[in-house]
Enzyme design. Sequence first.
Site, PDB file in Angstrom:
ATOM      1  N   ARG A 169      -5.993  -1.008   5.892  1.00  0.00           N
ATOM      2  CA  ARG A 169      -4.725  -0.638   6.529  1.00  0.00           C
ATOM      3  C   ARG A 169      -3.630  -0.436   5.483  1.00  0.00           C
ATOM      4  O   ARG A 169      -2.589   0.141   5.778  1.00  0.00           O
ATOM      5  CB  ARG A 169      -4.305  -1.719   7.528  1.00  0.00           C
ATOM      6  CG  ARG A 169      -5.254  -1.859   8.713  1.00  0.00           C
ATOM      7  CD  ARG A 169      -4.913  -3.049   9.574  1.00  0.00           C
ATOM      8  NE  ARG A 169      -3.632  -2.866  10.249  1.00  0.00           N
ATOM      9  CZ  ARG A 169      -3.042  -3.829  10.964  1.00  0.00           C
ATOM     10  NH1 ARG A 169      -3.604  -5.018  11.068  1.00  0.00           N
ATOM     11  NH2 ARG A 169      -1.892  -3.591  11.564  1.00  0.00           N
ATOM     12  N   HIS A 170      -3.863  -0.929   4.270  1.00  0.00           N
ATOM     13  CA  HIS A 170      -2.916  -0.735   3.166  1.00  0.00           C
ATOM     14  C   HIS A 170      -3.248   0.605   2.509  1.00  0.00           C
ATOM     15  O   HIS A 170      -4.046   0.689   1.577  1.00  0.00           O
ATOM     16  CB  HIS A 170      -3.025  -1.893   2.172  1.00  0.00           C
ATOM     17  CG  HIS A 170      -2.536  -3.184   2.725  1.00  0.00           C
ATOM     18  ND1 HIS A 170      -1.262  -3.654   2.532  1.00  0.00           N
ATOM     19  CD2 HIS A 170      -3.151  -4.098   3.513  1.00  0.00           C
ATOM     20  CE1 HIS A 170      -1.113  -4.803   3.160  1.00  0.00           C
ATOM     21  NE2 HIS A 170      -2.249  -5.097   3.756  1.00  0.00           N
TER      22      HIS A 170
ATOM     23  N   HIS B 218       3.202  -5.627  -2.627  1.00  0.00           N
ATOM     24  CA  HIS B 218       3.404  -5.579  -1.175  1.00  0.00           C
ATOM     25  C   HIS B 218       2.259  -6.298  -0.463  1.00  0.00           C
ATOM     26  O   HIS B 218       2.489  -7.057   0.494  1.00  0.00           O
ATOM     27  CB  HIS B 218       3.488  -4.130  -0.712  1.00  0.00           C
ATOM     28  CG  HIS B 218       3.592  -3.969   0.774  1.00  0.00           C
ATOM     29  ND1 HIS B 218       4.730  -4.289   1.476  1.00  0.00           N
ATOM     30  CD2 HIS B 218       2.688  -3.543   1.700  1.00  0.00           C
ATOM     31  CE1 HIS B 218       4.535  -4.066   2.767  1.00  0.00           C
ATOM     32  NE2 HIS B 218       3.301  -3.619   2.928  1.00  0.00           N
TER      33      HIS B 218
ATOM     34  N   GLN C  69     -22.485   1.795   6.098  1.00  0.00           N
ATOM     35  CA  GLN C  69     -23.514   1.206   6.946  1.00  0.00           C
ATOM     36  C   GLN C  69     -24.398   2.269   7.590  1.00  0.00           C
ATOM     37  O   GLN C  69     -25.454   1.955   8.118  1.00  0.00           O
ATOM     38  CB  GLN C  69     -22.857   0.353   8.042  1.00  0.00           C
ATOM     39  CG  GLN C  69     -22.232  -0.924   7.523  1.00  0.00           C
ATOM     40  CD  GLN C  69     -21.659  -1.771   8.644  1.00  0.00           C
ATOM     41  OE1 GLN C  69     -21.261  -1.252   9.682  1.00  0.00           O
ATOM     42  NE2 GLN C  69     -21.607  -3.066   8.431  1.00  0.00           N
TER      43      GLN C  69
ATOM     44  N   LEU D 142     -19.082   0.597   0.922  1.00  0.00           N
ATOM     45  CA  LEU D 142     -20.486   0.712   1.265  1.00  0.00           C
ATOM     46  C   LEU D 142     -20.637   1.270   2.681  1.00  0.00           C
ATOM     47  O   LEU D 142     -20.008   0.788   3.620  1.00  0.00           O
ATOM     48  CB  LEU D 142     -21.154  -0.666   1.191  1.00  0.00           C
ATOM     49  CG  LEU D 142     -22.607  -0.761   1.633  1.00  0.00           C
ATOM     50  CD1 LEU D 142     -23.513  -0.012   0.675  1.00  0.00           C
ATOM     51  CD2 LEU D 142     -23.028  -2.216   1.759  1.00  0.00           C
TER      52      LEU D 142
ATOM     53  N   ARG E 217       0.128 -10.523   2.741  1.00  0.00           N
ATOM     54  CA  ARG E 217      -1.160 -11.120   3.099  1.00  0.00           C
ATOM     55  C   ARG E 217      -1.480 -12.436   2.393  1.00  0.00           C
ATOM     56  O   ARG E 217      -2.326 -13.192   2.856  1.00  0.00           O
ATOM     57  CB  ARG E 217      -2.280 -10.135   2.762  1.00  0.00           C
ATOM     58  CG  ARG E 217      -2.151  -8.765   3.414  1.00  0.00           C
ATOM     59  CD  ARG E 217      -2.488  -8.815   4.871  1.00  0.00           C
ATOM     60  NE  ARG E 217      -2.555  -7.483   5.466  1.00  0.00           N
ATOM     61  CZ  ARG E 217      -2.968  -7.241   6.704  1.00  0.00           C
ATOM     62  NH1 ARG E 217      -3.347  -8.242   7.477  1.00  0.00           N
ATOM     63  NH2 ARG E 217      -2.986  -6.008   7.178  1.00  0.00           N
TER      64      ARG E 217
END
Length: 252
Positions: free
Chosen positions: A103-104, A198, A115, A113, A203
């Site tokens: 989201r950053h 940021h 899937q 990777l 976070r």
Amino acid sequence: MAQPRIYVLSRPSFENSELQRFLQDRELAWVESSGASEGEHLVEVCGRICYMSFSDDTSKMRYPNDVYIENLVKKGHESVLEHANWTFILDGISRAFTHQLVRHRIGFSFSQLSQQYHDESKANVVPPEGLQSEVKELWEASTSETIKAYRRIVELTDANKAIDLETKRRLRSEARSLLPNAVETVIAVTANARSIRHFLNLRGSLIGDIEMRQVSVAIYHMVTGDARALFSDFEIVDHSDGYPLVSHRRES
């Protein structure tokens, strides 16, 4: 519990010879601060370009590198920090974590990777920290069953030699839809210092997200090892739950 792993592929670099060539062409000179890292020199030089504030006159008042960068941050002139970049691999982290990480978008680039193309039959899972008793048993049983179902679909797909590539791709996509967010993944990240600041600010001190805090601490150690002055207003703080966090010291 295994910790997230970080592997640094590239760090900020500074070609002093090219700067000296530029200064010579402009008939300028510069006294660099001793002890500053390549990333710190890079940010200072890019900042000085804005005002062409280069001088070798030590009698004039000038900021040493760490004070110069601190002043940029205090005044909110953080665009200069975007010139310092890191590229690193995060491994041993969950898809749940990377869903938050990606989201950053501003100042970050990601390569994760897939899937769809990578067989996840032997994938590990990353249990949330602090799972206890009945919840832990339920969590382990649920993740185990979904991965078993994934493996069975992959086995059926691979056993059918008559299907074409696109059909196989579709069936692999059906299989991966079963995989839980806890499946371990790996992601390559490139980010600049401003965006990392940021990220750490937003976070690094989330009490309820221990995996996010663990990765934030790893990133903090990575960037401060290369360019401490760019993150001098952040620090590692121990928390009562036993997991450290990254705290931003704001000006009062």
